[in-house]
Design an enzyme around this catalytic site. Structure first.
Site, PDB file in Angstrom:
ATOM      1  N   GLU A 135     -39.545  12.001 -29.423  1.00 56.26           N
ATOM      2  CA  GLU A 135     -38.646  12.976 -30.062  1.00 56.26           C
ATOM      3  C   GLU A 135     -37.166  12.708 -29.762  1.00 56.26           C
ATOM      4  OE1 GLU A 135     -40.006  16.907 -29.052  1.00 56.26           O
ATOM      5  OE2 GLU A 135     -41.709  16.780 -30.398  1.00 56.26           O
TER       6      GLU A 135
ATOM      7  N   CYS B  38     -24.273  12.411 -27.165  1.00 59.54           N
ATOM      8  CA  CYS B  38     -23.539  12.189 -25.925  1.00 59.54           C
ATOM      9  C   CYS B  38     -22.061  11.975 -26.262  1.00 59.54           C
ATOM     10  CB  CYS B  38     -24.111  10.959 -25.219  1.00 59.54           C
ATOM     11  SG  CYS B  38     -23.198  10.484 -23.750  1.00 59.54           S
TER      12      CYS B  38
ATOM     13  N   GLU C 277     -48.553  15.112 -32.741  1.00 54.49           N
ATOM     14  CA  GLU C 277     -48.771  16.203 -31.795  1.00 54.49           C
ATOM     15  C   GLU C 277     -49.018  17.484 -32.583  1.00 54.49           C
ATOM     16  OE1 GLU C 277     -45.694  17.013 -28.911  1.00 54.49           O
ATOM     17  OE2 GLU C 277     -45.289  14.895 -28.602  1.00 54.49           O
TER      18      GLU C 277
ATOM     19  N   PHE D 106     -48.987  25.801 -18.690  1.00 56.01           N
ATOM     20  CA  PHE D 106     -49.730  26.773 -19.497  1.00 56.01           C
ATOM     21  C   PHE D 106     -49.686  26.435 -20.986  1.00 56.01           C
ATOM     22  CE2 PHE D 106     -48.461  29.549 -15.777  1.00 56.01           C
ATOM     23  CZ  PHE D 106     -49.713  29.434 -15.155  1.00 56.01           C
TER      24      PHE D 106
END
Ligand code: GLA
Ligand code: ZN
Length: 676
Positions: free
Chosen positions: A155, A160, A310, A360
């Protein structure tokens, strides 16, 4: 056409992120994981994404053996590896020794060690260290039969503002514009006395300095995107220079604003993304539109199958509420991805972490570790389902309709100041067109302004505030040759530098649309107007509009609707114009969904574009197709939490998956196969 991402598996990919580097002191965990993965029909894991500290414990000292052993064990058990390059998070020694790799924010504050996705994209040291570890991984593992793909970083995102990035930005501008005079002209710097005398004076936009020169902001966004893309390019180049031949992908993330994914995709062999809808926070049929359109963007990036790299087997730990996926939702989400052209269903993550911020987060294997776990059992069923649908791997998608959603347009429009700083609703407007096509059961490509329009019959191009170079000619030719183009309010206003076009808008397409936009009215949240049909035909209904009302002056366009209220009552609110062999519709205001649904239904009827089953689908029923040379696969999904009557008896197709009967159960899917 069959376009298999990984030719030799002959299967849809099923698996997810696997982080055994957190469990190396408990070897029994790997054994349990392998047993449970096999039982769930998992055939691929993304490995080593955040494992740099274990792979290079000291500067230049590599320890790849543990990884090699895991890849071997997985492969022996029929599980392939999508091997990551670890640049998304770096070891402590690296930042201690080379502080320049730490990112600097817009107020010029240097970050400290911590977190992830927070390195400087320009730093030559960081690029060298990434190149070295990538090459070590490539030399050791690319030829391993278990390694089938490269997962480049994770990802990519953000920006910057360090001195190295400032220099790189100046060099990028010099390359793009040549002289400082040209920069001044393109950014309209005579305004507010902001003329530069030399490139050294240019700084990235930020709260301490310049932040209202829109041309500067836009070019900074382009530069940040290009730095991200260039970093990815160099990562892949490192692998290739070391002899790697396996395909490369990187996981994209929704509408992350930092990267134009159309540019990133050019560097990749396969597009992929991470899908985390907030199911059950509103009617699921509404939520389902988000992932559907994002899947379609991913497929349209390379016009080939993509990967869902994902998703969450249950609830995430980072959404505002960790709502469990209701029974059936896991299957519905997974098969939605497959329906829209994904060749995988993959999760974050296989085994739940013991500590830190993801302990979790839902996973295939819980801390409990037993096979009787509800989520694990759901994952097992999903694996079985994908196995039964193996023949779909590699099938392509055909779309007669496309919707344009463009990153650069979004960057510019949302920075522009006016005509509605409290919300322009670009994405929502694009989704209205998208939904209207989808309600007819049509596949929809979601493309940007640089992609070809030739293969479509209908193209909706909502709110193209910026016309990027070449778009006008392409749109004109498309309509000239018989295409149907749908434009809306706030289109063709500025050029690629966010400089307003002179001489009228939509610039370059006024004759195609048969009108000129004269003014645009921003409405307060509580304000409304009405679109009233011009024709007296029975059934012609009125629709509500809000937020933005464009006023237009027609030349050859025929008004279809006029405004019902305010000082512009009676003036055109939607029009159509014949141009060449085709036609151009212009929607003047932010109309309610029903307007789009009704208008697009009649446009599609006229253009002879129709879906595979029925015309008007019940709310929440999604129909999507994939094709091979032999067959068409029709997915029918019910995204409602209640059953819906939708008989499929007379389609003449083979019933490949799902329950028969006239009723579609909540969150259920049917897959039909029509052989040619
Ligand atoms: C992202 C990341 C993963 C993980 C998940 C959790 O998508 O890529 O590493 O943190 O979020 O949802
Ligand atoms: Zn930097």
């Amino acid at each position: 056409m069959m376009d298999k991402i990984i030719p030799d598996t002959g299967r849809l990919l099923y698996g997810g992120d696997y982080n055994p580097d957190q469990w190396l002191d408990m070897p029994e965990i790997l054994e349990a994981d392998i047993r449970m993965m096999k039982k769930a029909h998992i055939n691929i894991v993304s490995l080593g994404i955040f494992a740099w500290a274990k792979l290079e414990p000291e500067d230049g000292v590599y320890d790849l053996d543990w990884l090699g052993e895991i890849i071997d064990r997985l492969y022996e058990n029929g599980i392939f590896t999508n091997l990551a390059t670890p640049s998304g998070a770096r070891p402590h020694w690296l930042t201690d020794r080379y502080p320049e790799v730490l990112r600097m924010d817009a107020s010029r504050t240097r970050a400290r060690f911590g977190g992830r996705h927070n390195h400087c994209f320009t730093s030559p040291v960081y690029r060298r260290k990434v190149r070295e570890i990538n090459q070590a991984l490539a030399k050791r593992f690319d030829s391993h039969p278990g390694v089938v793909m490269w997962h480049i970083s994770n990802e990519y995102s953000t920006e910057c503002h360090c001195p190295l990035c400032q220099d790189a930005f100046r060099a990028w501008l010099k390359e793009r514009y040549g002289t400082i005079e040209e920069v001044n002209r393109r950014w309209n710097n005579a305004f507010w006395s902001h003329l530069y005398q030399s490139f050294d004076q240019i700084e990235s936009p930020g709260p301490l300095g310049e932040d209202a020169v829109h041309g500067l902001n836009l070019d900074w966004k382009r530069f940040v995107s290009e730095q991200n893309v260039d970093f990815c390019r160099e990562e892949i180049r490192a692998l290739r220079d070391a002899g790697a031949v396996k395909p490369a992908t990187t996981n994209m993330m929704y509408y992350f604003p930092w990267i134009n994914y159309h540019e990133l995709a050019k560097e990749l062999d396969v597009a992929s993304w991470d899908n985390y809808p907030c199911w059950h926070s509103e009617p699921e049929s509404r939520t389902a539109v988000g992932p559907a359109m994002m899947h379609d963007i991913m497929r349209s990036l390379k016009k080939r199958p993509f990967l869902m790299l994902e998703s969450c087997p249950s609830a995430t730990n980072w959404q505002s509420v960790s709502k469990l996926k209701r029974p059936g939702m896991l299957e519905a989400e997974g098969l939605q991805a497959i329906a829209h052209g994904s060749d995988s269903v993959m999760y974050f993550q296989i085994r739940k972490a013991r500590g830190s911020s993801e302990k979790f987060h839902g996973s295939v294997i819980d801390h409990y570790g037993g096979e009787d776990d509800r989520v694990y059992q759901d994952c097992c069923r999903m694996g079985g389902t994908l196995l039964s649908l193996s023949e779909i791997a590699g099938a392509d998608t055909r779309s007669d309709a496309a919707v344009i959603y463009d990153w650069e347009n979004k960057w510019a429009m949302e920075d522009a100041q006016g005509p509605r700083n409290q919300g322009l609703f670009y994405l929502e407007t694009v989704q209205k067109s998208y939904k209207a096509f989808r309600k007819l059961g049509l596949n929809v490509d979601v493309i940007d302004m640089t992609q070809t329009l030739d293969e479509y019959k209908i193209v909706a191009a909502p709110m193209l505030y910026m016309f990027r170079a070449g778009f006008q000619e392409k749109a004109r030719t498309f309509v000239q040759n018989g295409g149907t183009l749908i434009l809306t309010y706030w289109s063709g206003v500025v050029d690629e530098n966010d400089l307003c076009f002179l001489g009228g808008t939509p610039s370059g397409l006024m004759d195609v649309a048969g009108l000129r936009s004269t003014e645009i009215d921003g409405l307060y949240d509580q304000d409304k107007n009405t679109l009233c049909p011009v024709s007296e035909e029975p059934g012609g209904r009125k629709y509500e509009c809000r937020h933005l009302c464009q006023l237009v002056k027609t030349t050859t366009a025929k008004p279809l609707y006029v405004y019902g209220e305010d000082f512009y009552a009676g003036t055109p609110a939607a029009t159509v114009n014949s141009f060449g062999e085709g036609s151009c519709y212009y929607i003047c205001a932010d109309a309610e969904q029903a307007f789009y649904d009704d208008l697009y239904r009649s446009i599609c009827q006229e253009a002879g574009v129709k879906g595979p089953v029925g015309e008007d689908l019940p709310e929440g029923i999604e129909v999507t197709t994939r094709h091979t040379d032999e067959a068409e696969y029709i997915f029918i999904q019910n995204f409602n939490a209640v059953p819906v009557r939708f008989p499929l008896q007379d389609t003449g197709a083979e019933w490949l998956f799902g329950e028969k009967g006239e009723e579609r159960k909540p969150f259920s899917t049917v897959v039909l196969k029509k052989t040619y």
